[in-house]
Design a protein around this motif. Structure first.
Motif, PDB file in Angstrom:
ATOM      1  N   GLY A 151       9.034  52.913  70.649  1.00 34.48           N
ATOM      2  CA  GLY A 151       9.614  53.449  69.593  1.00 34.48           C
ATOM      3  C   GLY A 151       8.877  55.042  69.157  1.00 34.48           C
ATOM      4  N   ILE A 152       7.512  55.038  69.677  1.00 40.45           N
ATOM      5  CA  ILE A 152       6.676  56.187  69.609  1.00 40.45           C
ATOM      6  C   ILE A 152       7.194  57.126  70.508  1.00 40.45           C
ATOM      7  CG2 ILE A 152       4.524  57.182  69.428  1.00 40.45           C
ATOM      8  CD1 ILE A 152       3.592  54.674  68.132  1.00 40.45           C
ATOM      9  N   GLY A 153       7.184  56.764  71.861  1.00 35.78           N
ATOM     10  CA  GLY A 153       7.169  57.569  72.897  1.00 35.78           C
ATOM     11  C   GLY A 153       8.656  57.951  72.457  1.00 35.78           C
ATOM     12  N   TYR A 154      10.048  57.458  72.291  1.00 35.91           N
ATOM     13  CA  TYR A 154      10.987  57.440  72.479  1.00 35.91           C
ATOM     14  C   TYR A 154      11.046  58.972  71.264  1.00 35.91           C
ATOM     15  CZ  TYR A 154      16.265  57.484  71.451  1.00 35.91           C
ATOM     16  OH  TYR A 154      17.758  57.870  71.082  1.00 35.91           O
ATOM     17  N   GLY A 155      10.893  58.528  69.740  1.00 38.57           N
ATOM     18  CA  GLY A 155      11.009  59.064  69.077  1.00 38.57           C
ATOM     19  C   GLY A 155      10.270  60.605  69.335  1.00 38.57           C
ATOM     20  N   LEU A 156       9.098  60.960  70.015  1.00 35.04           N
ATOM     21  CA  LEU A 156       7.806  61.757  70.633  1.00 35.04           C
ATOM     22  C   LEU A 156       9.051  62.671  71.929  1.00 35.04           C
ATOM     23  CD1 LEU A 156       4.618  61.024  70.476  1.00 35.04           C
ATOM     24  CD2 LEU A 156       5.644  62.584  68.965  1.00 35.04           C
ATOM     25  N   ASP A 157       9.702  61.924  72.601  1.00 34.11           N
ATOM     26  CA  ASP A 157      10.891  62.836  73.091  1.00 34.11           C
ATOM     27  C   ASP A 157      12.023  63.044  72.520  1.00 34.11           C
ATOM     28  OD1 ASP A 157       9.361  62.832  76.023  1.00 34.11           O
ATOM     29  OD2 ASP A 157      10.235  60.140  75.964  1.00 34.11           O
TER      30      ASP A 157
ATOM     31  N   PHE B 115       4.253  56.308  77.365  1.00 40.73           N
ATOM     32  CA  PHE B 115       3.883  55.956  74.908  1.00 40.73           C
ATOM     33  C   PHE B 115       3.928  53.911  75.993  1.00 40.73           C
ATOM     34  CE2 PHE B 115       3.126  59.674  73.530  1.00 40.73           C
ATOM     35  CZ  PHE B 115       2.191  59.352  72.839  1.00 40.73           C
ATOM     36  N   ILE B 116       4.818  54.001  76.617  1.00 36.71           N
ATOM     37  CA  ILE B 116       4.963  51.941  76.785  1.00 36.71           C
ATOM     38  C   ILE B 116       4.050  51.759  77.672  1.00 36.71           C
ATOM     39  CG2 ILE B 116       6.117  50.796  78.362  1.00 36.71           C
ATOM     40  CD1 ILE B 116       8.943  52.470  77.388  1.00 36.71           C
ATOM     41  N   PHE B 117       3.312  53.114  78.243  1.00 37.53           N
ATOM     42  CA  PHE B 117       2.653  52.417  78.993  1.00 37.53           C
ATOM     43  C   PHE B 117       1.309  52.359  78.125  1.00 37.53           C
ATOM     44  CE2 PHE B 117       4.118  53.263  83.317  1.00 37.53           C
ATOM     45  CZ  PHE B 117       4.599  52.502  84.050  1.00 37.53           C
ATOM     46  N   PHE B 118       1.028  53.078  77.303  1.00 38.64           N
ATOM     47  CA  PHE B 118      -0.102  53.073  75.570  1.00 38.64           C
ATOM     48  C   PHE B 118      -0.239  51.422  75.199  1.00 38.64           C
ATOM     49  CE2 PHE B 118      -0.992  57.330  76.083  1.00 38.64           C
ATOM     50  CZ  PHE B 118      -1.759  57.144  76.752  1.00 38.64           C
ATOM     51  N   GLY B 119       1.182  51.350  75.359  1.00 33.88           N
ATOM     52  CA  GLY B 119       1.720  49.854  74.293  1.00 33.88           C
ATOM     53  C   GLY B 119       1.762  48.652  75.355  1.00 33.88           C
ATOM     54  N   LEU B 120       1.791  48.739  76.988  1.00 37.63           N
ATOM     55  CA  LEU B 120       1.427  47.694  77.205  1.00 37.63           C
ATOM     56  C   LEU B 120      -0.336  47.509  77.400  1.00 37.63           C
ATOM     57  CD1 LEU B 120       2.218  45.587  79.869  1.00 37.63           C
ATOM     58  CD2 LEU B 120       2.198  47.003  80.868  1.00 37.63           C
ATOM     59  N   ALA B 121      -1.042  48.325  77.686  1.00 35.86           N
ATOM     60  CA  ALA B 121      -2.106  48.401  77.338  1.00 35.86           C
ATOM     61  C   ALA B 121      -2.872  47.825  75.937  1.00 35.86           C
ATOM     62  CB  ALA B 121      -3.545  50.196  77.674  1.00 35.86           C
ATOM     63  N   ALA B 122      -2.222  48.255  74.768  1.00 38.62           N
ATOM     64  CA  ALA B 122      -3.107  47.705  73.858  1.00 38.62           C
ATOM     65  C   ALA B 122      -2.441  46.938  73.785  1.00 38.62           C
ATOM     66  CB  ALA B 122      -1.977  48.868  72.949  1.00 38.62           C
ATOM     67  N   GLY B 123      -1.455  46.285  74.290  1.00 38.45           N
ATOM     68  CA  GLY B 123      -0.030  44.611  74.150  1.00 38.45           C
ATOM     69  C   GLY B 123      -1.889  43.650  74.812  1.00 38.45           C
ATOM     70  N   VAL B 124      -2.257  44.760  76.320  1.00 40.79           N
ATOM     71  CA  VAL B 124      -2.701  43.236  76.289  1.00 40.79           C
ATOM     72  C   VAL B 124      -4.351  43.064  76.586  1.00 40.79           C
ATOM     73  CG1 VAL B 124      -4.472  42.922  79.043  1.00 40.79           C
ATOM     74  CG2 VAL B 124      -2.010  43.573  78.963  1.00 40.79           C
TER      75      VAL B 124
END
Length: 113
Positions: A60-66, A79-88
């Motif tokens: 969501g953040i990445g799409y909004g910024l794009d 930001f998907i990779f950042f979200g993955l890292a945060a989720g893990v």
């Protein structure tokens, strides 16, 4: 055959049978096992939801910024990779919490014995 009008003997036998059933139900320990099973399933779902939430928020953040900057799809991918890292990372914290709880329960049981 027994006399159907002899209810006193029948009532006494039923009462004795109910007492035996109640005594056997009291000694069984099925409920804690079932509670533990549900607790483990709830923790597994919690971990899955944490991972998916991290991915969703990153998307969501990445799409909004794009959309705002017109850099499609680069920020979304980052930001998907950042979200993955945060989720893990959140999942790992949950796993450590579960492990701490299990060790505390185990230490409590060892002290009782």
């Amino acid at each position: 055959m027994s006399d159907p009008n002899n209810t006193g003997d029948h009532a006494a036998r039923m009462k004795a049978l109910e007492g035996k059933i109640a005594a056997l139900k009291g000694t069984e320990e099925r409920r804690p096992h079932q509670d533990e099973h549900y607790s483990q399933a709830q923790m597994a779902w919690r971990m899955v939801i944490e991972l998916v939430a991290g991915l969703g928020i990153g998307f969501g953040i990445g799409y909004g910024l794009d959309a705002f900057f017109g850099t499609s799809p680069w920020l979304m991918i980052i930001f998907i990779f950042f979200g993955l890292a945060a989720g893990v990372q959140t999942m790992m914290r949950s796993a450590q919490e579960i492990q701490r709880d299990q060790l505390a329960k185990q230490a409590g049981q060892d002290k009782e014995e």
